[in-house]
Design a protein around this motif. Structure first.
Motif, PDB file in Angstrom:
ATOM      1  N   TRP A   1     -25.737  14.305 -18.636  1.00 20.71           N
ATOM      2  CA  TRP A   1     -26.171  14.662 -19.897  1.00 20.71           C
ATOM      3  C   TRP A   1     -24.935  15.128 -20.638  1.00 20.71           C
ATOM      4  O   TRP A   1     -24.950  14.928 -21.948  1.00 20.71           O
TER       5      TRP A   1
ATOM      6  N   THR B   1     -25.102  16.635 -33.760  1.00 23.62           N
ATOM      7  CA  THR B   1     -24.965  15.723 -32.689  1.00 23.62           C
ATOM      8  C   THR B   1     -25.865  14.396 -32.933  1.00 23.62           C
ATOM      9  O   THR B   1     -25.215  13.257 -32.709  1.00 23.62           O
ATOM     10  N   TYR B   2     -27.149  14.481 -33.375  1.00 20.39           N
ATOM     11  CA  TYR B   2     -27.801  13.098 -33.593  1.00 20.39           C
ATOM     12  C   TYR B   2     -27.175  12.258 -34.586  1.00 20.39           C
ATOM     13  O   TYR B   2     -27.028  11.117 -34.402  1.00 20.39           O
TER      14      TYR B   2
ATOM     15  N   SER C   1     -34.986  18.389 -26.661  1.00 21.16           N
ATOM     16  CA  SER C   1     -33.636  18.384 -25.845  1.00 21.16           C
ATOM     17  C   SER C   1     -32.611  19.239 -26.524  1.00 21.16           C
ATOM     18  O   SER C   1     -31.644  19.333 -25.964  1.00 21.16           O
TER      19      SER C   1
ATOM     20  N   SER D   1     -24.588  13.897 -24.026  1.00 20.57           N
ATOM     21  CA  SER D   1     -24.832  14.476 -25.316  1.00 20.57           C
ATOM     22  C   SER D   1     -23.467  14.581 -26.244  1.00 20.57           C
ATOM     23  O   SER D   1     -23.413  15.233 -27.440  1.00 20.57           O
TER      24      SER D   1
ATOM     25  N   THR E   1     -31.098  19.239 -29.201  1.00 20.97           N
ATOM     26  CA  THR E   1     -29.904  18.634 -29.760  1.00 20.97           C
ATOM     27  C   THR E   1     -29.750  19.000 -31.188  1.00 20.97           C
ATOM     28  O   THR E   1     -31.066  18.877 -32.024  1.00 20.97           O
TER      29      THR E   1
ATOM     30  N   TRP F   1     -27.967   8.510 -29.313  1.00 18.97           N
ATOM     31  CA  TRP F   1     -29.036   8.752 -30.358  1.00 18.97           C
ATOM     32  C   TRP F   1     -28.911   7.536 -31.214  1.00 18.97           C
ATOM     33  O   TRP F   1     -29.835   7.418 -31.944  1.00 18.97           O
TER      34      TRP F   1
END
Lengths: 240, 117
Positions: A8, A65-66, A59, A12, A61, A18
């Motif tokens: 992860w 980050t996405y 998650s 991430s 997020t 993504w």
């Protein structure tokens, strides 16, 4: 075996996850749209966005980050806008014949979009800073954000209004225009492009090629007109 | 395919440079669209050549709005009590704008048809 936490940590921080999920979610949205018999209420943008919003929430997020992954998709908006020239060119004969109706519909549709948004919002008691951010909402995103900043609105607020306006137009256009008994694909597409920019144009292309081409023209022309007229409406609104 | 994408990007680049250079109120891609359109009128073969790629790209135009749309979701809860009023303003004005735009278009077409008779 590697711990999931370690995997992860990699996922991430890498754009791969993504980007993949954006395309996969769109695959789901598009499949549902087609399975529904292309119903306007089953809008693929709306479904895809909702799926991804839930995934981000679950998650934990951040949008930053996405977007590091999704930016590759976002980037393609530029070349896709340029590509609108091709259906425009393919419909050149149609367009030459309807220059006058197009200009009239552009002015009427563009003014109606800006004035009715400000009028309704003011009647419902919304603040002036929200009214200013609402004015350019029918223009394509890059123009709307620039205009919003120039007239003293909040660009991030305008971004929200632009996207919701686009999705609204994509959803209401078909039932609304059927209700009005308008069967001319040129008129249908053009009005949708003026009122709800690229998202409306994407919807118009799903329905009819001519409607899509005219929607693209409507979007381009309204970008120009909004940039010219929005400052005047803003000045009038501020009582200058 | 690659050369087609390069063509689109080149027109976008030209649009960006024109927009910034001349300080125009239009974004680069919209100017790039206008320049590509003019080029197609001058060289019809250009349109023929890149059509397969633009058809694919425009067929999935919806996908390209997803990243920006996801950004919007994070802002929706900020509107609180204003949310309903904003919803009415956005839905109402979009309905009004599409109706008036389409009716004006059709109305003028009819007017022109009768004046030709």
């Amino acid at each position: 075996m590697t711990e999931f936490a370690e995997i992860w940590t990699y996922l991430s921080t890498d754009p791969l996850l993504w980007l993949t999920l954006t395309l996969a979610a769109y695959g789901v949205g598009d499949a549902l749209f087609k399975a529904s018999g292309r119903k306007p209420f089953v809008n693929p943008v709306l479904i895809t966005v909702a799926c991804l919003a839930v995934l981000l929430q679950l998650s934990g997020t951040s949008y930053g980050t996405y977007f590091a992954g999704a930016q590759f998709v976002h980037f393609m908006l530029g070349p896709a806008t340029v590509a609108l020239a091709i259906p425009l060119y393919a419909n050149l004969n149609h367009i030459k014949k309807s220059a006058l109706p197009m200009i009239a519909a552009l002015v009427a549709g563009s003014l109606a979009a800006m004035l009715s948004a400000v009028g309704i919002a003011a009647a419902l008691g919304l603040d002036t800073d929200i009214l200013l951010a609402l004015i350019p909402k029918s223009a394509t995103a890059p123009v709307a954000l620039g205009v919003s900043e120039a007239i003293g609105g909040s660009p991030s607020l305008t971004a929200v209004f632009v996207i919701t306006t686009g999705i609204t137009g994509a959803i209401v256009a078909t039932p609304l225009l059927n209700l009005l008994g308008i069967t001319d694909w040129r008129a249908r597409g053009f009005a949708v492009g003026v009122a709800s920019h690229g998202i409306g144009t994407a919807r118009a292309f799903q329905v009819n090629e001519t409607a899509g081409a005219f929607s693209g023209v409507g979007m381009g022309l309204n970008a120009l007109l909004t940039a010219l007229i929005a400052p005047l409406i803003a000045r009038w609104l501020l009582g200058g | 395919m690659i050369i087609h994408l390069a063509t689109l990007l080149a027109f976008q680049l030209l649009g960006e440079v024109t927009s910034r250079g001349l300080d125009l109120p239009l974004p680069g891609p919209v100017i790039g669209m206008a320049l590509l359109f003019i080029s197609c009128v001058m060289w019809p073969r250009l349109a023929q050549t890149i059509t397969p790629t633009t058809t694919v790209l425009l067929g999935h135009l919806s996908l390209l709005f997803v990243p920006a749309g996801v950004g919007v979701v994070g802002h929706l809860d900020k509107f609180g009590s204003d949310g309903a009023a904003l919803g009415v303003a956005i839905i109402g004005s979009t309905v009004v704008a599409i109706s008036i735009g389409a009716l004006t278009f059709v109305g003028l077409c009819k007017l022109m048809a009768t004046s030709h008779d």
